[in-house]
Design a protein around this motif. Structure first.
Motif, PDB file in Angstrom:
ATOM      1  N   LEU A   9      31.780   7.366  44.559  1.00  0.00           N
ATOM      2  CA  LEU A   9      31.302   8.699  44.131  1.00  0.00           C
ATOM      3  C   LEU A   9      30.767   8.610  42.476  1.00  0.00           C
ATOM      4  N   LEU A  10      30.822   7.250  41.785  1.00  0.00           N
ATOM      5  CA  LEU A  10      30.383   6.680  40.497  1.00  0.00           C
ATOM      6  C   LEU A  10      28.724   7.038  41.075  1.00  0.00           C
ATOM      7  N   PHE A  11      28.871   6.324  42.081  1.00  0.00           N
ATOM      8  CA  PHE A  11      27.250   6.102  41.830  1.00  0.00           C
ATOM      9  C   PHE A  11      26.686   7.058  42.268  1.00  0.00           C
ATOM     10  N   THR A  12      27.052   7.861  43.267  1.00  0.00           N
ATOM     11  CA  THR A  12      26.717   9.349  43.986  1.00  0.00           C
ATOM     12  C   THR A  12      25.917  10.013  42.764  1.00  0.00           C
ATOM     13  N   ILE A  13      27.550  10.142  41.479  1.00  0.00           N
ATOM     14  CA  ILE A  13      27.023  10.973  40.288  1.00  0.00           C
ATOM     15  C   ILE A  13      25.906  10.279  39.255  1.00  0.00           C
ATOM     16  N   ILE A  14      26.414   8.875  39.821  1.00  0.00           N
ATOM     17  CA  ILE A  14      24.959   8.642  38.885  1.00  0.00           C
ATOM     18  C   ILE A  14      23.505   8.974  39.010  1.00  0.00           C
ATOM     19  N   ASN A  15      23.353   9.313  40.283  1.00  0.00           N
ATOM     20  CA  ASN A  15      21.815   9.729  41.619  1.00  0.00           C
ATOM     21  C   ASN A  15      21.771  10.428  41.150  1.00  0.00           C
ATOM     22  N   LEU A  16      23.626  11.343  41.132  1.00  0.00           N
ATOM     23  CA  LEU A  16      22.398  12.479  40.721  1.00  0.00           C
ATOM     24  C   LEU A  16      22.094  13.431  39.671  1.00  0.00           C
ATOM     25  N   VAL A  17      22.303  12.501  38.710  1.00  0.00           N
ATOM     26  CA  VAL A  17      21.845  12.697  37.032  1.00  0.00           C
ATOM     27  C   VAL A  17      20.559  12.324  36.979  1.00  0.00           C
ATOM     28  N   VAL A  18      20.798  11.342  37.082  1.00  0.00           N
ATOM     29  CA  VAL A  18      19.017  11.246  37.215  1.00  0.00           C
ATOM     30  C   VAL A  18      18.207  11.695  37.638  1.00  0.00           C
TER      31      VAL A  18
END
Length: 168
Positions: A9-18
């Protein structure tokens, strides 16, 4: 299956923000700038069009005023030309009347002069015929009377007739 883990979930959120930041920097900002430029260009075009339209309306008013002025001036020119033509016509007619009058007076005086000359010529011719007739009569009577008395009588009669032109 689907696993939901915090790291995922954290990795997906970071991907989405980037992904969002990249999109914002490379896609949304240039597209927004292009849209703003287009909007400004359209607004300038509309402003230019309305300025051109106002200028055209002003030029149309000037043209209409100039056309009205030209029409008024053409009417004045035509009226002036008509006035001048009438004055010229009146002048020519007056000259023609004057010439006709002088020609008529001249013709009358010529006719009167010719009448007088004809009367004098006829009187001279009558006198000549009378002299010829008198000569014949005298030559016939000289045989019967004295020459001097007949000549004197004839000359008195002819002289009276010649001096009194009313006895036509």
């Amino acid at each position: 299956m689907l696993q939901l883990s915090v790291s995922n979930l954290l990795f997906t959120i970071i991907n989405l923000v980037v992904f969002y930041l990249l999109l914002k920097k490379f896609l949304i900002k240039p597209v927004t700038n292009i849209m703003e430029k287009r909007e400004k260009m359209i607004a300038d075009g509309l402003n230019n069009a309305s300025a051109a339209q106002e200028e055209a309306a002003q030029m149309k008013q000037e043209y209409t005023a100039a056309l009205a002025g030209a029409k008024e001036e053409s009417v004045k020119i035509v009226e002036k030309a008509q006035t001048q033509a009438k004055a010229e016509y009146d002048r020519i007619v007056a000259e023609a009347d004057e010439k006709a009058g002088s020609l008529l007076d001249s013709a009358k005086s010529n006719i009167q002069l010719e009448q007088e000359q004809t009367k004098k010529a006829l009187q001279s011719e009558i006198a000549g015929l009378a002299m010829a007739a008198a000569t014949k009569i005298v030559s016939e009577k000289t045989e019967n009377q004295g020459n001097q008395g007949i000549y004197n009588q004839f000359l008195e009669e002819v002289g009276d007739a010649h001096e009194d032109p009313d006895n036509d």
